[in-house]
Design an enzyme around this catalytic site. Sequence first.
Site, PDB file in Angstrom:
ATOM      1  N   ILE A  13      11.349   1.177  -6.317  1.00 49.28           N
ATOM      2  CA  ILE A  13      11.526  -0.048  -7.005  1.00 49.28           C
ATOM      3  C   ILE A  13      13.194   0.110  -7.801  1.00 49.28           C
ATOM      4  O   ILE A  13      13.826  -0.623  -7.676  1.00 49.28           O
ATOM      5  CB  ILE A  13      10.463  -0.465  -8.011  1.00 49.28           C
ATOM      6  CG1 ILE A  13       9.326  -0.676  -7.044  1.00 49.28           C
ATOM      7  CG2 ILE A  13      10.846  -1.541  -8.689  1.00 49.28           C
ATOM      8  CD1 ILE A  13       9.617  -1.819  -6.123  1.00 49.28           C
ATOM      9  N   ASP A  34      16.036   9.985 -14.078  1.00 48.39           N
ATOM     10  CA  ASP A  34      15.326  10.441 -13.117  1.00 48.39           C
ATOM     11  C   ASP A  34      15.151  12.118 -13.093  1.00 48.39           C
ATOM     12  O   ASP A  34      16.212  12.651 -12.805  1.00 48.39           O
ATOM     13  CB  ASP A  34      15.584   9.955 -11.769  1.00 48.39           C
ATOM     14  CG  ASP A  34      14.229  10.202 -10.910  1.00 48.39           C
ATOM     15  OD1 ASP A  34      13.807  11.512 -10.772  1.00 48.39           O
ATOM     16  OD2 ASP A  34      13.712   9.188  -9.916  1.00 48.39           O
ATOM     17  N   CYS A 151       3.484  -6.860  -7.453  1.00 49.83           N
ATOM     18  CA  CYS A 151       4.078  -7.391  -6.371  1.00 49.83           C
ATOM     19  C   CYS A 151       3.101  -8.415  -5.952  1.00 49.83           C
ATOM     20  O   CYS A 151       3.663  -9.535  -5.523  1.00 49.83           O
ATOM     21  CB  CYS A 151       4.867  -6.715  -5.626  1.00 49.83           C
ATOM     22  SG  CYS A 151       3.492  -5.361  -4.607  1.00 49.83           S
ATOM     23  N   THR A 152       1.963  -7.988  -5.819  1.00 51.43           N
ATOM     24  CA  THR A 152       0.732  -8.920  -5.131  1.00 51.43           C
ATOM     25  C   THR A 152       0.592 -10.153  -6.299  1.00 51.43           C
ATOM     26  O   THR A 152       0.525 -11.277  -5.881  1.00 51.43           O
ATOM     27  CB  THR A 152      -0.334  -8.064  -4.843  1.00 51.43           C
ATOM     28  OG1 THR A 152      -0.122  -7.146  -3.847  1.00 51.43           O
ATOM     29  CG2 THR A 152      -1.343  -9.001  -4.208  1.00 51.43           C
ATOM     30  N   THR A 181       2.401   2.936   0.681  1.00 50.82           N
ATOM     31  CA  THR A 181       3.329   3.093  -0.677  1.00 50.82           C
ATOM     32  C   THR A 181       3.566   4.444  -0.892  1.00 50.82           C
ATOM     33  O   THR A 181       2.752   5.160  -0.067  1.00 50.82           O
ATOM     34  CB  THR A 181       2.962   2.289  -1.805  1.00 50.82           C
ATOM     35  OG1 THR A 181       1.781   2.850  -2.085  1.00 50.82           O
ATOM     36  CG2 THR A 181       2.931   0.650  -1.593  1.00 50.82           C
ATOM     37  N   GLY A 211      -6.288  -5.029  -8.553  1.00 48.27           N
ATOM     38  CA  GLY A 211      -6.211  -5.655  -9.796  1.00 48.27           C
ATOM     39  C   GLY A 211      -5.492  -7.024  -9.594  1.00 48.27           C
ATOM     40  O   GLY A 211      -5.431  -7.607 -10.594  1.00 48.27           O
ATOM     41  N   ARG A 233      -4.667  -1.208   3.107  1.00 51.11           N
ATOM     42  CA  ARG A 233      -3.244  -0.705   3.433  1.00 51.11           C
ATOM     43  C   ARG A 233      -3.020  -0.286   4.884  1.00 51.11           C
ATOM     44  O   ARG A 233      -4.055   0.012   5.507  1.00 51.11           O
ATOM     45  CB  ARG A 233      -3.181   0.613   2.722  1.00 51.11           C
ATOM     46  CG  ARG A 233      -3.275   0.378   1.065  1.00 51.11           C
ATOM     47  CD  ARG A 233      -2.054  -0.154   0.612  1.00 51.11           C
ATOM     48  NE  ARG A 233      -1.931  -0.615  -0.864  1.00 51.11           N
ATOM     49  CZ  ARG A 233      -1.231   0.349  -1.599  1.00 51.11           C
ATOM     50  NH1 ARG A 233      -0.563   1.330  -1.167  1.00 51.11           N
ATOM     51  NH2 ARG A 233      -1.203   0.232  -3.114  1.00 51.11           N
TER      52      ARG A 233
END
Length: 338
Positions: A13, A34, A151-152, A181, A211, A233
């Site tokens: 992302i 990072d 995203c969902t 993922t 969720g 998945r």
Amino acid sequence: MSIKVGINGFGRIGRILLSNALEKPELSVVAVNDPFIEPTYAAYMLKYDSSHGLFKGDIEVDGQNLVVNGKPIRFYSERDPANIKWSETGAEYIVESTGVFTTIDKAKAHLNGGAKKVIISAPSADAPMFVMGVNHKDYDGTPTVLSNASCTTNGLAPLVKIVNDNFGIVEGLMTTVHSYTATQKTVDGPSGKDWRGGRGAAQNIIPSSTGAAKAVGKVIPAMNGKITGMSFRVPSANVSVIDLTVRLEKAASYEEITSAIKKAADGELKGIMAYTSDEVVSTDMLGNNNSSIFDIKAGISLNPNFVKLVSWYDNEWGYSRRVLDLLEHVAKVDASKK
């Protein structure tokens, strides 16, 4: 209006956020953090992407800076968000995309380094969640930490909103057929409480919990307790699809439902909801900017009160686009409060 942005976490992302931000003239990514990679490796991963192809631009490294299309981006390597000196670059709006610091208490550590607001690119247990096109107008400038949901949820909520606004939803079940993922295993391995989740991602269809459907009740309160769901998945690197089955209050033909979705997609939800009547498959949706793309030919109606709707989403690209849209919206609301 120039909005200076910092990104914490340069994974799937984080990198796609940066790529998308370059297409938004009001946004300027000035810093990335990072702790697990060096700037040279970050440049490599940004340039070459197995799903989205070669980066469309110039990438160089200058000491601790990434230089993208001639603009320097400071690269930090801090493990603790509280130690990131966002103020050095003027970054006020931080996207928290590590997937680790997803609560208010953890994410607000960014404020110590000079950040003004933090947007979590994941669901949050306690931060207010906003979905563009659904409840983003509820943002009033008050929260310092907020979530863009998943995203969902971004793929599902606009569809639910349209159907509920026009026909009323009594109850519903959602299944997302979701690409694997980074948290999954390439081959069978240990996975704590989720034993199925430890099986090889490229070899199996793996039932999983999500969720995302319940979260719709947080962004559309009228749906609280009326929708739940699960995930499969599947062995696909990117792009997912929602199967939403609902019982309607108001009887409607499939054509009437389709017409309502098309009207919203061409109007108030343009750029968020889209539709297609083409014979598409998942790879056709790679790089699609929309949150949700309704597949007209894939759905089916059992009777006027019971219908299955199918909608695609690029769970990386489309979602990252919405994170940035929310960030822009938040910054504009904040500016109006000054």
